[in-house]
Enzyme design. Structure first.
Site, mmCIF file in Angstrom:
data_model
loop_
_atom_site.group_PDB
_atom_site.id
_atom_site.type_symbol
_atom_site.label_atom_id
_atom_site.label_comp_id
_atom_site.label_asym_id
_atom_site.label_seq_id
_atom_site.Cartn_x
_atom_site.Cartn_y
_atom_site.Cartn_z
ATOM 1 C CB SER A 85 -0.967 -0.041 1.183
ATOM 2 O OG SER A 85 -1.970 0.940 1.053
ATOM 3 C CD GLU A 104 -5.186 -4.003 -4.138
ATOM 4 O OE1 GLU A 104 -5.416 -3.488 -3.037
ATOM 5 O OE2 GLU A 104 -4.175 -4.702 -4.373
ATOM 6 C CG HIS A 125 -5.681 -2.242 0.031
ATOM 7 N ND1 HIS A 125 -4.763 -2.087 -0.983
ATOM 8 C CD2 HIS A 125 -5.225 -1.487 1.070
ATOM 9 C CE1 HIS A 125 -3.807 -1.258 -0.582
ATOM 10 N NE2 HIS A 125 -4.058 -0.882 0.656
#
Length: 500
Positions: A189, A317, A410
């Site tokens: 991330s 995601e 995610h």
């Protein structure tokens, strides 16, 4: 005992791992060093006890009541080293893996995922390092326009901290049995964005040999003009919170209470997704100096550091970005704003790629692809012209994650990668089944990452990613390789965002 720049360290044995926690890699960025580039570490007398983590960077409390929340402080520039508890460290020269934590450059720390890195180190093949860096207001807002002859405000402080941590690794890791000439940087991330950005940062040249970027948002690096507008908005909010309308900006920023800095930043973070869809105010700034150009442009022109790269994203995601973390362009007004800025003749192709764009599932996928997947595909494609690239997609999710509509969202791969499967979250996620295959996917992923870190190449079963065939490893119950998965979407995005 271990000697590093600054003095002697005493670590601790944790099972089959030797651990040194809370090692300072730069001077505390407090007082006159607030909003300044990291300075050399200060020496200490005697032996420093390194059995405990250092404080996390200043951040707001986690929103989930059950989330772990470490102590935080402006004095946060510390790192941790894990080494195999075998042999004489001075005789070893093991590859080094340096992990950069995520959290949107606003939350997170080196204490995320207890036991992080141990599964790598217990193999006896690598040294593992992770670290804290300045977040939020103190690390990622650009106040340089408010500098005075008496007080300088520098840009890209979190990025500068990351370079300083890597310089510490270069200068000191031999003392722990690591090879400073064989360093793999990886992150997820915001940490993946950091890894990509470091590849475009001139001062990071030579500090790492290869990169793994997990779910990065490579487009999150913005112009000084946009950064200046966020700084002005922030200052307005800070004055409102402090009821201080008279102090000069430099004095107000230098002496403001951390709680007020965090609160003002939260206001800007909350407002930005609607005010400027597709942007995020806490991110690197293309300052023309420390970060000379957008990372994507550095890749486009072959100016990024030409090291091997693994890059990839998860299947869905965007599905996790709901409620209080709704920062992606997923609402109808935000999506309409992006369409308004795209060439009119490509709107139809994009709507065909995302039929039912008004629905929650499809709009979540659109937002996730905008922030993570398509920019990662772009970086992988461009970098493959000058260096080896391998692309992956993590598709595996336990059954409950499918039931609640999150799927392989995610960050879920971190629980598998770090073998973090005995926490309340992981046990709940696997309560309806899928635990065994989830653990197995993590084991395979670690083998790939270790092989890459140790040898600089991947297993022969994972073909290189090129602009010609776009071979992608799909990590699932049974791994497979696909050529140009979701090619129709990719082609639509290439027309929709031609200047990404």
């Amino acid at each position: 005992m271990v000697r590093v720049k600054g003095g002697l360290l005493r670590g601790a044995r944790e099972g089959g791992v030797l651990a040194w926690r809370g090692i300072p890699y730069a001077a505390p960025p407090v007082g006159p060093l607030r909003f300044r580039a990291p300075q050399p570490v200060q020496e200490w007398d005697g032996i420093r006890d390194c059995s405990r983590f250092g404080p996390a960077a200043c951040q707001l409390p986690r929103r989930r009541a059950t989330a772990f929340r470490p102590a935080s402080s402006e004095d946060c520039l510390t790192l941790n080293v894990l080494a195999p508890a075998v042999g004489r460290r001075t005789k070893l020269s093991l590859p080094v893996m340096v992990f950069i934590h995520g959290g949107g450059y606003s939350v997170g720390s080196s204490q995320d995922f207890p036991g992080q890195g141990e599964a790598f180190v217990r193999t006896g093949r690598v040294i593992y390092v992770n670290f804290n860096y300045r977040l939020g207001t103190l690390g990622y807002l650009d106040f340089s326009r408010y500098s005075t002859p008496q007080r300088t405000f520098e840009r890209n402080l979190g990025l500068r901290d990351q370079v300083a941590a890597l310089e510490w690794v270069r200068d000191n890791i031999r003392s722990f049995g690591g090879n400073p000439n064989n360093v793999t940087v990886f992150g997820e991330s915001a940490g993946g964005n950091a890894a990509i950005t470091l590849m475009a940062t001139p001062s990071a040249d030579g500090l790492f040999s290869r990169v793994i970027a997990q779910s990065p948002p490579p487009g999150a690096a913005y112009s000084p003009e946009l950064a200046a507008s966020w700084a002005a908005e922030f200052l307005f909010e800070l004055r409102r919170l402090t009821a201080d309308t008279e102090s000069e900006p430099a004095d107000l920023l230098a002496h403001a209470d951390v709680a007020h800095l965090l609160a003002a930043a939260l206001t800007i973070q909350t407002r930005t997704p609607d005010a400027r869809p597709g942007t995020f105010p806490l991110a690197p700034v293309v300052d023309g100096d420390f970060l000379p150009e957008r990372p994507v442009d550095a890749f486009r022109h072959g100016r990024a550091h030409r090291v091997p790269l693994i890059i990839g994203t998860n299947d869905r995601e965007g599905s996790a970005f709901r409620g209080r973390v709704d920062i992606l362009p997923t609402s109808t007004p935000r999506i309409q704003a992006l369409f308004a800025s795209a060439p009119a003749d490509v709107h139809k192709a994009m709507r065909q790629a995302y039929p039912g764009l008004h629905t929650k599932r499809t709009s979540s996928d659109f937002g996730g692809d905008f922030a993570f997947w398509f920019p990662s595909v772009t970086v992988g494609s461009l970098h493959s012209r000058v260096a080896p690239v391998h692309f992956y997609r993590f598709d595996l999710a336990p059954r409950l994650m499918h039931v609640i509509g999150l799927d392989a969202t995610h960050g879920i791969e971190l629980f598998a990668l770090f073998n973090h499967v005995d926490t309340a979250f992981a046990r709940t996620a696997t309560s309806l089944g899928g635990r065994r295959v989830f653990i197995g996917a993590g084991e395979r992923m670690r083998r790939h990452w270790l092989h890459f870190a140790c040898t600089g190449v991947v297993d022969s079963s994972w073909p290189a990613y090129t602009e010609t065939d776009r071979q992608t490893l799909i990590i699932d119950e049974v791994d497979r390789v696909e050529s140009d998965p979701r090619g129709r979407r990719r082609e639509a995005w290439q027309q929709f965002l031609p200047d990404l």
